[in-house]
Write a protein that holds these residues in place. Structure first.
Motif, mmCIF file in Angstrom:
data_model
loop_
_atom_site.group_PDB
_atom_site.id
_atom_site.type_symbol
_atom_site.label_atom_id
_atom_site.label_comp_id
_atom_site.label_asym_id
_atom_site.label_seq_id
_atom_site.Cartn_x
_atom_site.Cartn_y
_atom_site.Cartn_z
ATOM 1 N N THR A 1 -7.036 10.269 13.485
ATOM 2 C CA THR A 1 -7.459 9.326 12.447
ATOM 3 C C THR A 1 -6.373 9.055 11.415
ATOM 4 O OG1 THR A 1 -8.383 11.091 11.063
ATOM 5 C CG2 THR A 1 -9.839 10.106 12.721
ATOM 6 N N LEU A 2 -5.287 9.801 11.474
ATOM 7 C CA LEU A 2 -4.234 9.659 10.469
ATOM 8 C C LEU A 2 -3.636 8.258 10.492
ATOM 9 C CD1 LEU A 2 -2.314 10.960 8.350
ATOM 10 C CD2 LEU A 2 -0.830 11.588 10.270
ATOM 11 N N ASN B 1 0.823 -1.202 0.000
ATOM 12 C CA ASN B 1 0.000 0.000 0.000
ATOM 13 C C ASN B 1 0.861 1.257 0.000
ATOM 14 O OD1 ASN B 1 -2.268 -1.626 0.100
ATOM 15 N ND2 ASN B 1 -2.470 -1.496 2.325
ATOM 16 N N GLY B 2 1.986 1.204 0.728
ATOM 17 C CA GLY B 2 2.906 2.340 0.721
ATOM 18 C C GLY B 2 3.508 2.569 -0.650
ATOM 19 N N ARG C 1 -2.429 5.792 7.125
ATOM 20 C CA ARG C 1 -1.035 5.755 6.682
ATOM 21 C C ARG C 1 -0.527 4.316 6.582
ATOM 22 N NH1 ARG C 1 2.608 10.577 6.305
ATOM 23 N NH2 ARG C 1 4.166 9.073 6.958
ATOM 24 N N PRO C 2 -0.146 3.863 5.382
ATOM 25 C CA PRO C 2 0.363 2.494 5.258
ATOM 26 C C PRO C 2 1.630 2.247 6.069
ATOM 27 C CG PRO C 2 -0.234 3.383 3.112
ATOM 28 C CD PRO C 2 -0.280 4.524 4.074
ATOM 29 N N ASP C 3 2.508 3.260 6.187
ATOM 30 C CA ASP C 3 3.746 3.027 6.917
ATOM 31 C C ASP C 3 3.487 2.820 8.404
ATOM 32 O OD1 ASP C 3 2.917 5.658 7.165
ATOM 33 O OD2 ASP C 3 4.933 6.469 7.300
ATOM 34 N N GLN D 1 1.715 16.478 -2.095
ATOM 35 C CA GLN D 1 2.535 16.044 -0.973
ATOM 36 C C GLN D 1 1.705 15.982 0.311
ATOM 37 O OE1 GLN D 1 5.573 14.937 -1.447
ATOM 38 N NE2 GLN D 1 5.775 14.367 0.701
ATOM 39 N N LEU D 2 0.775 16.915 0.470
ATOM 40 C CA LEU D 2 -0.104 16.894 1.638
ATOM 41 C C LEU D 2 -0.993 15.657 1.615
ATOM 42 C CD1 LEU D 2 -1.459 18.091 4.130
ATOM 43 C CD2 LEU D 2 -2.853 19.524 2.611
ATOM 44 N N TYR D 3 -1.575 15.356 0.460
ATOM 45 C CA TYR D 3 -2.408 14.165 0.368
ATOM 46 C C TYR D 3 -1.589 12.898 0.597
ATOM 47 C CZ TYR D 3 -6.735 16.399 -1.124
ATOM 48 O OH TYR D 3 -7.897 17.129 -1.173
ATOM 49 N N ARG D 4 -0.354 12.908 0.125
ATOM 50 C CA ARG D 4 0.509 11.744 0.375
ATOM 51 C C ARG D 4 0.771 11.594 1.868
ATOM 52 N NH1 ARG D 4 6.366 10.533 -2.557
ATOM 53 N NH2 ARG D 4 6.798 8.555 -1.491
ATOM 54 N N ALA D 5 1.021 12.703 2.552
ATOM 55 C CA ALA D 5 1.240 12.651 3.994
ATOM 56 C C ALA D 5 -0.008 12.207 4.728
ATOM 57 C CB ALA D 5 1.694 14.017 4.504
ATOM 58 N N LEU D 6 -1.185 12.560 4.203
ATOM 59 C CA LEU D 6 -2.440 12.145 4.822
ATOM 60 C C LEU D 6 -2.760 10.673 4.572
ATOM 61 C CD1 LEU D 6 -4.630 15.264 3.991
ATOM 62 C CD2 LEU D 6 -3.812 14.590 6.252
ATOM 63 N N GLY D 7 -2.048 10.064 3.635
ATOM 64 C CA GLY D 7 -2.198 8.625 3.419
ATOM 65 C C GLY D 7 -3.436 8.220 2.660
#
Length: 503
Positions: free
Chosen positions: A290-291, A172-173, A295-297, A464-470
């Motif tokens: 909820t993050l 998923n990551g 987040r897959p990681d 990048q924000l959406y990536r950080a939000l997972g």
């Protein structure tokens, strides 16, 4: 971020206690109530606390971007590699689970033998007339079943289940990274094309300036110095085009690689220039608590911690006896026809108990190793959660500040356009020399380029924000995502630390 929220307490089994390894040591993380406030931008709402848009690429309203995302989910080679690793992990889980099941083996030995009269026959009284050469038929079944009385196999299977989940979250990551990379490359490509269009427009302006100076020189109102300055400016602006065209080609190839395509395969599709898509007016970011569910990681780190905990249980169980039920049934005869007779039957059945008495410190050392690995996994889990919050907070700041920069640069472009128009008019009227026009043009080109970069930066910062939000990685989990799906236990068989933490 405000640090006024409730404590996030993650119960992590650390250190064995009995054969179930139930001793726990809590990992305590101070959970922010909400994300820190950033300066508001009049043109857009920087963030909201609604549900995160898991199909965030659609908010750009760019069909080409949506098409690329759909294809990268199906064609990305790194994602296919990660999928194979999930399948491998599930297969390894099956191998581990087989240790707790009965094993049955069949054997068949049909041999022609000759006994030496000078060998062991000298010690026994052979039957009168018995031949030294004879066939021997031996058919049999053997079985064994290790009774998992102390949980060694059970904890090993639990660890294998957790590793399957970890490999799935790692996939998923990879998916999240691929989606973000293709979106960022696409937005940067459109930004490069915008800067190319700006440069070409400025080439046209510089060419008109050269014509203007040549006309004034012909009428005796300009100097050869001004003509040289105008021609130098034209050459300088023209010289900005090759790096931009190179960047455009590289970005097209980068997108092609993410889609598993050969170089230049997407050139016909992506070469026609388009503007950078506008970002949505509202960007919901959810709450910090909820993050960790998206987040897959974080989920992968949790699964590794679960696996390390179960492996500690395996190390503890190794100190206890191993009980195995064994049995064998054989048919043996020197004539093939006698195999069917009851008298040819031989069998044995009974338990086998192995007790570790002296291992030279091996078991103790292995337990210490597993406990240390478990504590390391707990620390890594805590660090991963903190990194996730930090990345979101940093991305929020970058997104907000990029919009402020864009607003400032928009005003600069407007002023520089007015300055260039005024300087050219005054030059026509003979009130200023060409140096003023040249400087105004340089400043306009610089501000236009900076503004285009700011537009691109806002869009890529949002990605990048959406990536950080997972968000969005689940788009790859459509039908047929796995060619060889393997069961990893019923839903809920492995309780997650995250669910316990934010319940």
């Amino acid at each position: 971020m405000r640090r006024l929220g409730p404590l996030l307490i993650v119960a992590v089994a650390l250190g064995g206690c009995g054969f179930d390894a139930t001793g726990v040591s809590p990992v305590v993380i101070d959970t922010p109530v909400r994300w820190g406030g950033e300066p508001k931008v009049p043109s857009r709402t920087v963030q909201g606390e609604g549900e995160v848009d898991l199909r965030w690429w659609r908010s750009f309203h760019d069909p080409e971007l949506s098409s690329l995302v759909d294809r990268v989910a199906a064609q990305n080679l790194d994602l296919r590699t990660a999928t194979e690793r999930v399948i491998q992990s599930a297969a390894q889980r099956g191998v581990t689970a087989a240790q707790g099941l009965p094993h049955v083996d069949g054997s068949s030995t049909d041999m022609y033998n000759r006994a030496s009269p000078n060998g062991i026959l000298k010690l026994v009284q052979g039957a009168p007339g018995a031949p030294l050469e004879f066939p021997l038929y031996n058919e049999g079944l053997t079985s064994s079943w290790e009774l998992d009385l102390f949980g060694r196999v059970r904890r090993a299977v639990e660890a294998a289940d957790a590793e399957v989940l970890a490999s799935a979250e790692a996939r998923n990551g990879v998916a999240l990274a691929a989606l973000a990379e293709v979106a960022q490359d696409y937005l940067q490509l459109r930004g490069a094309q915008t800067r190319t269009a700006i440069a070409r427009a400025n080439v046209a302006v510089a060419a008109r300036n050269v014509a203007l100076v040549e006309d004034r020189l012909g009428n005796g109102y300009a100097t050869t110095l001004e003509l040289a300055q105008a021609r130098a400016q034209l050459a300088t602006v023209t010289g900005t085009l090759p790096p931009l065209l190179t960047q455009e080609a590289q970005l097209i190839n980068a997108i092609g690689l993410l889609l598993g395509e050969t170089p230049r395969a997407l050139e016909g599709e992506l070469k026609p220039p388009r503007l950078v898509p506008r970002v949505p007016r509202t960007v919901p970011v959810g709450l910090p608590g909820t993050l960790v569910r998206r987040r897959p990681d974080v989920r992968e780190a949790e699964a590794h911690l679960h696996a390390a905990t179960a492996q500690t249980g395996v190390a503890v169980a190794n100190f206890y006896p191993s009980v195995t039920l064994t049995g064998a049934l054989n048919l043996q005869a020197i004539r093939f026809g006698d195999l069917a007779k009851l008298s040819s039957t031989a069998w044995n059945v009974g338990p086998s108990v192995t007790v570790p008495i002296f291992e030279g410190g091996r078991l103790k050392g292995q337990l210490e190793l597993r406990e240390s690995q478990q504590r390391e996994a707990a620390v890594q889990f805590q660090k991963t959660v903190l990194q996730a919050w930090q990345q979101v907070d940093d991305a929020l700041t970058a997104y907000a500040q990029a919009q402020r920069r864009r607003a400032d640069l928009a005003r600069a472009v407007g002023q520089n356009e007015a300055a260039l128009a005024a300087s050219r008019q005054r030059y026509r009227e003979g009130l200023v020399d060409f140096l003023n026009v040249n400087q105004a043009e340089v400043q306009l080109l610089s501000s236009q380029t900076d503004f285009a970069d700011a537009e691109t930066q806002i869009a890529t910062d949002l990605v990048q924000l959406y990536r950080a939000l997972g968000g969005g990685w689940d788009v790859v989990d459509g039908p047929g995502a796995f060619d060889h799906p393997a069961p990893v236990g019923p839903p809920g068989a492995i309780p997650t630390l995250i669910d316990e933490a934010i319940r």
